[in-house]
Design an enzyme around this catalytic site. Structure first.
Site, short mmCIF file in Angstrom:
data_model
loop_
_atom_site.label_atom_id
_atom_site.label_comp_id
_atom_site.label_asym_id
_atom_site.label_seq_id
_atom_site.Cartn_x
_atom_site.Cartn_y
_atom_site.Cartn_z
N HIS A 19 -2.79 -4.43 -16.00
CA HIS A 19 -3.51 -5.15 -14.93
C HIS A 19 -4.44 -6.20 -15.54
O HIS A 19 -4.53 -7.33 -15.05
CB HIS A 19 -4.39 -4.18 -14.11
CG HIS A 19 -3.63 -3.16 -13.32
ND1 HIS A 19 -3.87 -1.81 -13.43
CD2 HIS A 19 -2.65 -3.28 -12.38
CE1 HIS A 19 -3.08 -1.15 -12.61
NE2 HIS A 19 -2.33 -2.01 -11.96
N LYS A 43 0.08 5.90 -0.96
CA LYS A 43 -0.16 6.70 -2.17
C LYS A 43 -1.42 7.53 -2.01
O LYS A 43 -2.34 7.15 -1.29
CB LYS A 43 -0.35 5.77 -3.37
CG LYS A 43 0.85 4.91 -3.66
CD LYS A 43 0.59 3.99 -4.85
CE LYS A 43 1.78 3.10 -5.11
NZ LYS A 43 1.54 2.11 -6.16
N ARG A 92 6.96 -6.64 -14.17
CA ARG A 92 7.18 -6.03 -15.49
C ARG A 92 8.64 -6.02 -15.87
O ARG A 92 9.01 -6.32 -16.98
CB ARG A 92 6.68 -4.58 -15.48
CG ARG A 92 5.19 -4.48 -15.54
CD ARG A 92 4.73 -3.14 -15.06
NE ARG A 92 4.90 -3.02 -13.64
CZ ARG A 92 4.44 -2.03 -12.92
NH1 ARG A 92 3.82 -1.04 -13.51
NH2 ARG A 92 4.60 -2.01 -11.62
N SER A 130 -0.04 2.80 -13.93
CA SER A 130 -1.16 3.74 -13.77
C SER A 130 -0.70 5.19 -13.72
O SER A 130 -1.41 6.08 -14.21
CB SER A 130 -1.94 3.41 -12.50
OG SER A 130 -2.46 2.11 -12.56
P1 ADP Z 1 0.60 -1.40 -6.14
O1 ADP Z 1 0.43 -0.10 -5.42
O2 ADP Z 1 0.26 -2.59 -5.31
O3 ADP Z 1 1.90 -1.55 -6.90
P2 ADP Z 1 -0.60 -1.20 -8.74
O4 ADP Z 1 -2.03 -0.95 -9.10
O5 ADP Z 1 0.39 -0.21 -9.23
O6 ADP Z 1 -0.58 -1.33 -7.19
O7 ADP Z 1 -0.18 -2.63 -9.24
C1 ADP Z 1 -0.81 -3.80 -8.78
C2 ADP Z 1 -0.07 -5.00 -9.34
O8 ADP Z 1 -0.18 -5.00 -10.76
C3 ADP Z 1 1.42 -5.02 -9.04
O9 ADP Z 1 1.82 -6.37 -8.86
C4 ADP Z 1 2.04 -4.48 -10.29
O10 ADP Z 1 3.36 -4.97 -10.48
C5 ADP Z 1 1.11 -5.05 -11.33
N1 ADP Z 1 1.11 -4.24 -12.55
C6 ADP Z 1 0.88 -2.93 -12.70
N2 ADP Z 1 0.99 -2.55 -13.98
C7 ADP Z 1 1.30 -3.68 -14.68
C8 ADP Z 1 1.60 -3.96 -16.04
N3 ADP Z 1 1.61 -3.02 -16.98
N4 ADP Z 1 1.86 -5.23 -16.37
C9 ADP Z 1 1.89 -6.20 -15.43
N5 ADP Z 1 1.66 -6.01 -14.13
C10 ADP Z 1 1.37 -4.76 -13.75
#
Ligand code: ADP
Length: 162
Positions: A19, A43, A92, A130
């Site tokens: 992130h 979630k 990703r 996460s």
């Molecule tokens: P959501 O529930 O919206 O997917 P996340 O917190 O899992 O929430 O992710 C928020 C955003 O960050 C999404 O666009 C996700 O693809 C991106 N994201 C999560 N982990 C990574 C990572 N390791 N590298 C790049 N982008 C990421």
């Protein structure tokens, strides 16, 4: 000159280096970046909204054009309210694509002035999410390569309290 505000929405349960990589890229591209914690996802998060926001504020403090907020309801309504014309999402792998493609086209249908822009993290973070971090931390694995120290400590305290 026109100032561009971007919203970076997500669950951030908790914020990872993946992130942060996206936040850093967005911060250098746009005038203002709002990292927005989504409160209405299906979630069941490990951390409360307040805890997730606190961690985000702490680890983004050095980016002066980044603010942390939360939102309920439709993302495009929130973006409109904040005068944001860009939604940031991280891509990703190909597996992210189908869902993100559907979401971005739906959001554009709802709000044609708001465009979704996808940013790719450094390849070393492409496998990171996460839930992987939460699982590893639950098994007491070392997560210091995946999350900042502040988040690592909060994870350890949280998991002890469960
Ligand atoms: P959501 O529930 O919206 O997917 P996340 O917190 O899992 O929430 O992710 C928020 C955003 O960050 C999404 O666009 C996700 O693809 C991106 N994201 C999560 N982990 C990574 C990572 N390791 N590298 C790049 N982008 C990421």
């Amino acid at each position: 000159m026109k100032k561009i505000t971007a919203v970076y929405p997500g669950t951030f349960d908790p914020v990872t280096y993946g992130h942060l990589d996206i936040i850093q890229r967005a911060s250098s591209l746009f005038d203002k970046v709002i990292v927005a914690v989504a409160l209405n996802t299906s979630k069941k998060p490990l951390f409360t909204e307040g805890e997730r926001e606190d961690m985000l504020k702490h680890v983004t403090a050095k980016y002066k054009n980044v603010v942390v907020d939360e939102f309920k309801g439709l993302l495009v309504d929130y973006a409109k309210k904040k005068n944001a014309t860009v939604i940031i999402r991280g891509l990703r792998a190909l597996s992210d694509f189908e869902y993100e493609f559907q979401m971005s086209l739906t959001n554009r249908k709802l709000q044609p002035d708001v465009n979704t822009i996808f940013l790719m993290p450094n390849e070393k973070y492409t496998y990171l999410n996460s839930s992987l971090v939460r699982e590893l931390a639950a098994f007491k694995a070392d997560v210091s390569g995946f999350v900042p120290e502040y988040v690592r400590k909060k994870l350890s305290v949280k998991l002890k309290s469960l």
